[in-house]
Design a protein around this motif. Structure first.
Motif, short mmCIF file in Angstrom:
data_model
loop_
_atom_site.label_atom_id
_atom_site.label_comp_id
_atom_site.label_asym_id
_atom_site.label_seq_id
_atom_site.Cartn_x
_atom_site.Cartn_y
_atom_site.Cartn_z
N ARG A 305 -0.47 10.60 16.69
CA ARG A 305 0.18 9.32 16.76
C ARG A 305 -0.86 8.23 15.98
NH1 ARG A 305 2.45 6.81 21.66
NH2 ARG A 305 3.23 5.39 20.25
N ALA A 306 -2.22 8.42 16.51
CA ALA A 306 -3.15 7.68 15.94
C ALA A 306 -3.03 7.68 14.12
CB ALA A 306 -4.53 7.93 16.39
N CYS A 307 -3.12 9.00 14.00
CA CYS A 307 -2.93 9.27 12.57
C CYS A 307 -1.80 8.91 11.75
CB CYS A 307 -3.47 10.79 12.21
SG CYS A 307 -5.13 10.83 12.63
N SER B 72 -2.10 -7.94 14.59
CA SER B 72 -2.28 -7.89 16.11
C SER B 72 -0.99 -7.87 16.77
CB SER B 72 -3.10 -9.04 16.60
OG SER B 72 -2.69 -10.24 16.33
N GLN B 73 0.17 -8.33 16.09
CA GLN B 73 1.61 -8.37 16.85
C GLN B 73 2.61 -7.61 16.11
OE1 GLN B 73 1.53 -9.60 20.13
NE2 GLN B 73 -0.42 -10.05 19.78
N LEU B 74 2.11 -6.61 15.66
CA LEU B 74 2.95 -5.88 14.59
C LEU B 74 3.88 -5.06 15.60
CD1 LEU B 74 1.07 -4.63 11.63
CD2 LEU B 74 2.82 -6.58 11.89
N SER B 75 4.90 -4.48 15.46
CA SER B 75 5.81 -3.63 16.06
C SER B 75 5.31 -2.27 16.13
CB SER B 75 7.24 -3.33 15.51
OG SER B 75 7.26 -2.86 14.30
N GLU B 76 5.62 -1.49 16.95
CA GLU B 76 5.09 -0.14 17.18
C GLU B 76 5.24 0.69 15.61
OE1 GLU B 76 3.82 1.74 19.77
OE2 GLU B 76 3.91 3.67 18.13
N ARG B 77 6.57 0.66 15.32
CA ARG B 77 6.79 1.17 13.85
C ARG B 77 6.08 0.61 12.76
NH1 ARG B 77 10.46 3.95 10.77
NH2 ARG B 77 11.05 2.95 8.71
N GLU B 78 5.63 -0.71 12.71
CA GLU B 78 4.76 -1.03 11.85
C GLU B 78 3.42 -0.47 11.68
OE1 GLU B 78 7.15 -5.38 10.76
OE2 GLU B 78 5.90 -5.30 12.79
N ARG B 79 2.90 -0.57 13.03
CA ARG B 79 1.59 -0.10 13.36
C ARG B 79 1.51 1.10 12.92
NH1 ARG B 79 0.27 -1.10 18.98
NH2 ARG B 79 2.35 -1.51 19.34
N THR B 80 2.32 2.00 13.34
CA THR B 80 2.24 3.60 12.96
C THR B 80 2.37 3.57 11.44
OG1 THR B 80 3.63 3.95 14.90
CG2 THR B 80 3.65 5.65 12.89
N LEU B 81 3.12 2.94 10.60
CA LEU B 81 3.24 3.15 9.27
C LEU B 81 1.80 2.72 8.68
CD1 LEU B 81 6.59 1.83 8.33
CD2 LEU B 81 5.53 3.97 8.13
N GLU B 85 -0.88 4.97 6.60
CA GLU B 85 -1.35 4.63 5.15
C GLU B 85 -2.57 4.26 4.78
OE1 GLU B 85 0.85 5.01 2.60
OE2 GLU B 85 2.49 5.84 4.06
N ARG B 86 -3.51 3.60 5.95
CA ARG B 86 -4.48 2.65 5.53
C ARG B 86 -5.56 2.82 6.26
NH1 ARG B 86 -2.84 -3.09 3.19
NH2 ARG B 86 -5.31 -2.86 2.50
N ILE B 87 -5.58 3.50 7.62
CA ILE B 87 -6.64 3.66 8.44
C ILE B 87 -6.64 5.05 8.86
CG2 ILE B 87 -7.38 2.97 11.02
CD1 ILE B 87 -5.30 0.73 10.80
N LYS B 112 2.75 13.23 4.85
CA LYS B 112 3.52 12.32 4.96
C LYS B 112 3.49 11.28 3.83
CE LYS B 112 3.11 11.95 9.93
NZ LYS B 112 4.58 12.52 10.05
N ARG B 113 2.40 11.41 2.90
CA ARG B 113 2.43 10.62 1.80
C ARG B 113 3.31 11.03 0.56
NH1 ARG B 113 -2.55 7.73 2.78
NH2 ARG B 113 -2.32 6.98 0.85
N LYS B 114 3.82 12.18 0.75
CA LYS B 114 4.94 12.63 -0.08
C LYS B 114 3.85 12.59 -1.54
CE LYS B 114 8.82 10.92 1.96
NZ LYS B 114 9.71 9.81 2.47
N VAL B 115 2.82 13.22 -1.56
CA VAL B 115 2.07 13.70 -2.41
C VAL B 115 2.49 15.00 -2.97
CG1 VAL B 115 -0.28 14.10 -3.34
CG2 VAL B 115 0.09 12.61 -1.67
N PRO B 116 2.61 15.04 -4.42
CA PRO B 116 3.27 16.30 -5.00
C PRO B 116 2.32 17.26 -4.47
CG PRO B 116 3.27 14.49 -6.66
CD PRO B 116 2.78 13.88 -5.46
N GLY B 117 3.02 18.53 -4.54
CA GLY B 117 2.23 19.91 -4.20
C GLY B 117 0.94 19.97 -4.65
N ALA B 118 0.78 20.08 -6.13
CA ALA B 118 -0.46 20.50 -7.00
C ALA B 118 -1.34 19.47 -6.62
CB ALA B 118 -0.06 20.47 -8.24
N GLU B 119 -1.09 18.34 -6.62
CA GLU B 119 -1.96 17.14 -6.41
C GLU B 119 -2.37 17.05 -4.88
OE1 GLU B 119 -0.50 13.01 -7.10
OE2 GLU B 119 -1.91 12.27 -6.17
#
Lengths: 406, 223
Positions: A305-307, B72-81, B85-87, B112-119
């Motif tokens: 979940r963290a990741c 600091s007050q993002l929703s669970e889903r926004e924090r997950t995304l 992507e960035r952490i 999860k980043r949907k990077v093409p297979g070869a890349e």
């Protein structure tokens, strides 16, 4: 797509992550699956034997009557019997799935032998034609009257009541439509036992020619149908409705509603209950294992979940894992069930007489691909369902707290 | 350029009978490309601070801005995304998935980043190469040393091109030499790739590698 492949791969590998626990879970599922599979096979064997007995002892796959005759009292029933039976039978014979036809004429009569008499409910049947198909009548003495045009076969209770045996004479006494007494002297050729005590204590059969002479009539009350298979009845019934709208086709389970249909319904309800218990055992086994597994993986769930894995993705992974456990355990159980059936149970299971039945049975376990698929599905779904609560709980733990379980 | 702006952040753990004030009015800036250490004794709030920076916990008071946006007050889903992507995270106990190989552990989070297979394959191999673990790509974690596992964990964070890598006591479970080697690796990735690292430790030899050290004492920045 690639993501799904990785998720499935991860789930499958997780199945054997803790070998001992997986073996425990697989054993629980396999035992349940084996029990369920063999139980369903036993059930199928029992039902099929019961059905075959019902069809081939008395009813055929069904019977046809004149529309409106069956199930009602009639002041002049003979007027609603099937006229020109040879013509009707020729048309019926052309319908799909029909293998043979057996005209019948019911009659109530007093059977007399010496000073003994018994009131019986009999049928006039084509002895030669019926001898080939109705092989479940279970003669305890003698046999059918195909070789004796003046023969009679008696239910065991009737024979005992009259005190007669094969070769003895019996007088069949009845009244015709004008209340005139008519009788025929016949010779006992066989004593049968269907298993239904009530039926055996009043039933008899005579050649239909004798029954027609006693009543007297050239009509028949019904025509029993032998089809190539029991599954062919709906098509046959539709064809009768289209080709012979004056006739009503009634399947054997409707004719024998009180005994066959009710017994089947009763057994089905009992089997469903037992099946539910077996599935509950599988469910609890999986629930226990998955709960322990998920508790162990709390930190891993926190990491995922963290990741960036969502709760749903994590839950999906665990559901896949549990489903794989259920599928694999189910498959092992099917193999074990097949081995059990092919080995120790090959000779069938001896059963005591059922309620209302006077003879014992030997039930052969009849395994079926449909049952196997149903068992696999049930095990898979039950196992997946068993993981839902623990996984739901685990994914609700705050991530930071989950990570502290490492 | 500032990556994190933390202002007046407080956090309190609420237990059944008593609460524990983990952070009190913390102000902190993290610059892009920085190798920042958070130091302090056990219970000083280091892990809580990293959890808040990693959006694993939400502060009871104060604000956290990430790359200019209030988070600091993002929703669970926004924090997950955002985490996806960035952490990137590096944990003291590595937290690798034991049934996956080193390669698959790194690859898993790239999917999860949907990077093409070869890349994707190229990026995974590059990440494993960068942390010096390419030879162990087909090994599972239980056949690797602690240092190797931590390198896989770093590669796992690295492969996603995260803006920041948050490492909670990344060397605590390693022997001294291995710990220093892992620290050298983090420093090299910081220098060569400009990856921002924020890590916690109370080991002075590891602290020496940091560009800057924030000292936490009883949930407050003390230096």
């Amino acid at each position: 797509m690639k993501r799904a492949v990785v998720l499935v791969r991860l789930s499958l590998r997780n199945v054997f992550r803790n070998t001992r626990r997986s073996v425990y879970a697989l054993t629980a599922v396999a035992m349940g699956a084996m029990g369920l599979f063999v139980f369903m096979g036993f059930n199928r064997g029992l039902m099929n034997q019961y059905r075959a007995n019902t069809i081939r002892a008395r009813w055929g796959h069904g019977q046809v009557y004149v529309q409106g005759y069956r199930g009602k009292a009639h002041a002049r029933p003979w007027e609603m019997w099937i006229g020109r039976p040879e013509h009707v039978m020729a048309r019926l014979r052309a319908l799909p799935g029909v293998v043979d036809l057996f005209p019948r004429l019911g009659l109530s009569a007093m059977l007399v032998s010496g000073e003994q008499s018994v009131v019986g409910q009999g049928e006039g049947v084509d002895g030669i034609a019926e001898a080939g198909f109705f092989d479940q009548l279970n003669y305890v003495e003698g046999g059918d009257f195909k070789d004796r045009p003046d023969g009679i076969v008696l239910g065991q209770g009737v024979a005992q009541g009259l005190g007669v045996h094969v070769g003895d004479d019996v007088q069949v006494v009845t009244r015709d439509r004008k209340a005139a007494v008519r009788s025929a002297k016949v010779v006992v050729t066989g004593v049968f036992q269907t298993g239904s005590q009530e039926f055996d204590s009043r039933a008899f059969r005579v050649p239909i020619v004798i029954a027609q002479r006693l009543l007297p009539t050239d009509r028949v009350e019904s025509i029993a149908i032998a089809l190539s298979g029991v599954d062919g009845w709906p098509d046959f019934a539709r064809a009768v409705k289209a080709a012979l709208p004056d006739l009503e086709a009634v399947p054997f389970d409707e004719l024998d509603r009180v005994y066959y249909r009710h017994a089947v319904d009763w057994l089905d309800a009992q089997f469903s209950f037992i099946r539910g218990i077996i599935l509950l055992v599988v469910f609890l086994g999986i629930f226990n294992v998955i709960t322990m597994t998920v508790m162990e993986r709390t930190a891993e769930i926190g990491t995922l979940r963290a990741c960036g894995d969502s709760r749903r993705e994590i839950a999906l992974g665990h559901v896949l894992e549990a489903a794989a456990l259920g599928l694999l355990g189910g498959a092992i159980g099917l193999i074990a069930g097949w081995a059990l059936t092919a080995g120790p149970l090959q000779g069938g299971v001896a059963m005591p007489p059922a309620p209302g039945i006077t003879r014992s049975f030997r039930i052969f376990v009849e395994l079926d691909v449909r049952d196997a698929l149903q068992v696999l599905s049930l095990c898979t779904v039950t196992a997946a369902a068993g993981c839902l609560l623990p996984v739901w709980r685990a994914t609700r733990i705050p991530i930071a707290e989950a990570l502290r379980h490492a | 350029m500032t990556l994190y702006e933390v202002r007046g952040v407080s956090y309190r753990y609420n237990h059944e009978r008593h609460g524990v004030q983990a952070l009190s009015g913390v102000d902190l800036d993290v610059r892009k490309g920085e190798l920042l250490a958070i130091s302090g004794p056990s219970g000083s709030g280091k892990t809580t601070m990293l959890n808040i920076l990693g959006l694993l916990e939400q502060p009871r008071e104060g604000t956290v801005r990430f790359d200019g946006a209030e988070v600091s007050q993002l929703s669970e889903r926004e924090r997950t995304l955002l985490r996806r992507e960035r952490i990137g995270f590096i944990f003291q106990t590595f937290n690798l998935i034991p049934v996956l190989t080193a390669y698959e552990n790194v690859e898993y989070f790239l999917m999860k980043r949907k990077v093409p297979g070869a890349e994707a394959r190229q990026r995974v191999l590059q990440a494993l190469e960068a942390v010096g673990i390419i030879a162990q790509a087909d090994q599972r974690p239980n056949s690797m040393s602690g240092g190797q596992r931590q390198r896989v964990a770093i590669a796992r964070a690295l492969v996603r091109d995260a803006d920041v890598m948050l490492a909670d006591e990344p060397t605590a479970a390693l022997d001294q030499a291995t710990g220093l080697a892992v620290m050298d690796l983090m420093k090299r990735l910081n220098r060569e790739r400009g990856v921002t690292f924020v890590f916690s430790t109370h080991d002075p030899r590891i602290l020496a590698a940091a560009d800057r050290v924030i000292q936490l004492t009883d949930g407050r920045v003390s230096g």
